[in-house]
Scaffold this active site. Sequence first.
Site, PDB file in Angstrom:
ATOM      1  N   LYS A 286       0.844  -1.186   0.000  1.00  0.00           N
ATOM      2  CA  LYS A 286       0.000   0.000   0.000  1.00  0.00           C
ATOM      3  C   LYS A 286       0.887   1.246   0.000  1.00  0.00           C
ATOM      4  O   LYS A 286       1.867   1.318   0.731  1.00  0.00           O
ATOM      5  CB  LYS A 286      -0.895   0.024   1.246  1.00  0.00           C
ATOM      6  CG  LYS A 286      -2.164  -0.785   1.131  1.00  0.00           C
ATOM      7  CD  LYS A 286      -3.043  -0.577   2.348  1.00  0.00           C
ATOM      8  CE  LYS A 286      -4.354  -1.330   2.208  1.00  0.00           C
ATOM      9  NZ  LYS A 286      -5.208  -1.153   3.404  1.00  0.00           N
ATOM     10  N   GLU A 371     -19.873  -6.441   9.692  1.00  0.00           N
ATOM     11  CA  GLU A 371     -20.828  -5.699  10.503  1.00  0.00           C
ATOM     12  C   GLU A 371     -21.842  -6.605  11.185  1.00  0.00           C
ATOM     13  O   GLU A 371     -22.236  -6.370  12.337  1.00  0.00           O
ATOM     14  CB  GLU A 371     -21.552  -4.664   9.639  1.00  0.00           C
ATOM     15  CG  GLU A 371     -20.669  -3.529   9.146  1.00  0.00           C
ATOM     16  CD  GLU A 371     -19.844  -3.871   7.922  1.00  0.00           C
ATOM     17  OE1 GLU A 371     -19.013  -3.051   7.519  1.00  0.00           O
ATOM     18  OE2 GLU A 371     -20.045  -4.975   7.357  1.00  0.00           O
ATOM     19  N   ARG A 399     -25.855  -3.139   6.527  1.00  0.00           N
ATOM     20  CA  ARG A 399     -25.542  -4.540   6.294  1.00  0.00           C
ATOM     21  C   ARG A 399     -25.965  -5.427   7.472  1.00  0.00           C
ATOM     22  O   ARG A 399     -26.015  -6.639   7.348  1.00  0.00           O
ATOM     23  CB  ARG A 399     -24.039  -4.704   6.059  1.00  0.00           C
ATOM     24  CG  ARG A 399     -23.529  -3.994   4.834  1.00  0.00           C
ATOM     25  CD  ARG A 399     -22.034  -4.153   4.681  1.00  0.00           C
ATOM     26  NE  ARG A 399     -21.712  -4.396   3.283  1.00  0.00           N
ATOM     27  CZ  ARG A 399     -20.642  -5.058   2.867  1.00  0.00           C
ATOM     28  NH1 ARG A 399     -19.786  -5.532   3.738  1.00  0.00           N
ATOM     29  NH2 ARG A 399     -20.420  -5.235   1.586  1.00  0.00           N
TER      30      ARG A 399
END
Length: 631
Positions: A286, A371, A399
């Site tokens: 990253k 979630e 969600r």
Amino acid sequence: MTNQMSNEQYPLLSKIDSPQDLKKLPVSKLTPLAAELRDFLISTVSKTSGHFASGLGAVELTIALHYVFDTPYDQLIWDVGHQAYPHKILTGRRDRLQTIRQKDGLHPFLWRSESEYDVFSTGHASTSISEALGLAIANRMLKNNKKVVAVIGDGALTGGVAFEALNHAGDLNEDILIILNDNEMSISESVGSLSKHLAMWLSSPSYNNILKKGRKTLSSLPKIKEFAIRTHEHLKGMMLPGTLFEEFGFNYVGPIDGHDIETLVAVLQNLKQIKGPRILHIGTTKGKGYQPAEENPTAYHGVPKFEVPVGVETSEKKRNTFDENFGNWLMYAAEHNEKVLGITPAMCSGSGMVPFSRKYSSRYFDVAIAEQHALLLSSGLAVGGMLPVVCVYSTFLQRAYDQIIHDLAIQDVPVVVAIDRAGVVGPDGPTHQGVFDISFIRSVPNMILMTPSSLGMQWKMLNTALSYGHPAAVRYPRGKGITDNEITDATVEIGKGCVLKEGKDICFIVWGPLVHDVLRSVNDSGKEYSVVDMRFVKPMDEDLIVRMAGSHRVIVTLEDGVVQGGAGEEVSRIISKHYLICPVLNVGIPDEFIDQASPAEIYEQCGMDGDSVIKKGEDFLKGYEKVLNRS
């Protein structure tokens, strides 16, 4: 708004207006092209703000995929879309990248109506494998030869729906290629010359033909076949970390260096010739190419505008934001009650929970992008006698709606749900606007929902939620709040609003921080209108509403959420229930998805800023008076 690229600064990239242009380059030119693309990405995003580190890490992969596959005929799906800026650059949107996340500019993620290369509109994680599987099934049924590729990061792979899709895809044996972009797990020892050669070997058509012929030959010798398969899997598992994916029924290849573009191209060309479910595991960094982002990818996930030589300001200075205030409250609550626990679905930094995670590491749970599990876990902790506090962004709480109903409300357990990024969020576009939580929570029994208008009220409401003994939610927006916060154990009376200004004719009932803008506009107008900070969506202050309806000609409600199914509709119901005649105008997000823009631009666009709300109220009153005069 365009910005023509300099041919001198970007001799290769300036000539790439589509993947077809990319394919004209020899493989030897792809590495210098990647350097140009990365430099352009750093230069542009530093001036515009936006998602940063993930895109820098996916430059070589993006080039290789468009180089090998025939996009847009072949279908390329990016999970989440944080890493898709290089994809936008290579697919005809290079000169508009400076408009990203701005009103009428490029979408911050992938968007179907923006480009034929964007197969799905994205924003939420862990969805790509399911979508790719659906496409692969459709392609088989339509008898076309389209290839389907899904790119999913190791973070998104933590979402349970990704594993559900893996299980189903392997079982169906559909023609699908999944790229696992591994930028978090440590695979440095595996990414080397041996791994590269193994990947080339495992992805080659000849190796896969040998496997198929071997299985066919041994099919009449079951015992020998079983021994051979076990030996093959054991030897492969000793050298490679792909045993899990093999168990799902995938042909696993990798891991390989995701920044070695020539190897990537060669392996992808091999995998393109193979059918069935397969996974290519690559390792990337990253923030690749920009040292501050490589050293601190979390801080550079999404960046404001910054000077490239200096980098992003990362000091932990006081910001007076709702998320920071929540983090401070959680620290205070944990210090005074050892049963308080903090839970987040991979949003520690954004939710202000970093200090808590460091000081109370044994009481902090980051469940990754899951979630549903976050709320289920909190339900178990609550039944077990603890006091769990779950912090989740509004857009991601959607969600877990099933868990709100079945595992919090029906169980009637003491769980605090801190809903961050509630209401208009702004530049991240339709997938991230937190405008639905009021409408889907207010219908759930056994649950209260509070809307603080200031930092001090947020603190008191969190205290209230923690001491309530039942499911309780506190929703608050992104960004700064009125700084009346103080360390206190005070709570608020459940279901009671507050009249900020007592007047006549029009009563403005508001939930959340927007009440301050309305109050300012009323005061500036010089009119004697009433302004109410309603505080609670559920339970609602019925006595206050009845009193306001009885003493005003019209009522105007304002909420930072969708009008349909919102809190304003409950005001209308209460007034009708008491046989009162007081027309109600509901103001909020209209029945449409809201594109990227700044919050101020969105509020003005939707007529939700203070001045617009006052004008709407006055026009509504005039319209009502005309009706009365006609009768």
